[in-house]
Design a protein around this motif. Structure first.
Motif: not given
Ligand SMILES: *Cc1c(COP(=O)(O)O)cnc(C)c1O
Length: 227
Positions: A48-52, A71-73
């Motif tokens: 479920g993670l989308r921010s890296f 993904i939000n980088w």
């Protein structure tokens, strides 16, 4: 293993939030994936993670091209001006803005890419020689300058606290940054808002949450230690 790590981190976020009377939903876990493989990143993505967060431009760009597009980088490492152009088209937020010249370059690339780029100002709270970031007393002037830029938006502040022997030792830096953050909320303008406070890493994120962090940046506690 990563699944257990994430479970533990989420539990701790909840505990720290409760201690501070905050909602855990107000805290974003930024998964710091530097040096980690695409497979490891995908494992957390599927949880479920989308921010890296990444700290090297080349690695960041390669991962952006290979991994899912939702993904939000976030760029969290020191950024050289000549490399801004590689990340400007897609970056969600640059946490490590520490000079007006860098902000100006980000602005130019924002104009070229027809987008407004979200940035955080990095503050060197413990006045460590080895760290990047501006001094707290330089922030007001910095924000005045930012107001003149059309394609940069300051969303808040970031700090990298000292590597603590005891995480409690960093509470004072987090608290001081929080005060600076609140003081500058009054100075809002069209492109300066103070909504994001990026502080706390694997060793001290529970303290950072108690002191007001809205983004915690966690690498080793999630993915395991880096070689
Ligand atoms: C590596 C890094 C982190 C994560 O550190 P951990 O101690 O592994 O959680 C957070 N922020 C920045 C800026 C980093 O470079």
């Amino acid at each position: 293993m990563i699944e257990n790590n994430l479970y533990t981190i989420n539990e701790r976020i909840e505990v720290a939030s409760k201690l501070a009377g905050r909602n855990k939903e107000d805290i974003t876990l930024l998964a710091v994936s530097k040096t980690k493989s695409n497979e490891a990143i995908l494992d957390t993505y599927h949880l479920g993670l989308r921010s890296f967060g990444e700290n090297k431009v080349q690695e960041l760009v390669e991962k952006y091209h290979t991994l899912p597009k939702d993904i939000n980088w976030h760029m969290i490492g020191h950024l050289q001006r000549n490399k801004v152009k590689y990340i400007a088209p897609f970056i969600s937020c640059i946490h490590s803005v520490d000079s007006t010249r860098l902000a100006e370059t980000i602005n130019k690339e924002g104009i070229k890419n027809n987008r407004v780029i979200s940035i955080l100002i990095e503050i060197n709270m413990a006045n460590e020689e080895s760290k990047f970031g501006i001094k707290p007393c330089e922030l007001a002037e910095f924000l005045e300058y930012i107001k003149t830029l059309t394609n940069v938006r300051v969303d808040g502040l970031m700090t990298i606290a000292p590597n603590p022997s005891d995480p409690e030792n960093n509470r004072v830096y987090f608290n001081d940054l929080y005060k600076l953050f609140v003081d500058n909320q009054a100075k809002k303008s069209d492109n300066v808002s103070m909504n994001v406070l990026s502080m706390g890493m694997s060793k001290d994120y529970m303290i950072a949450i108690q002191e007001g962090a809205t983004i915690i940046r966690i690498g080793s506690d999630l993915f395991g230690s880096r070689s």
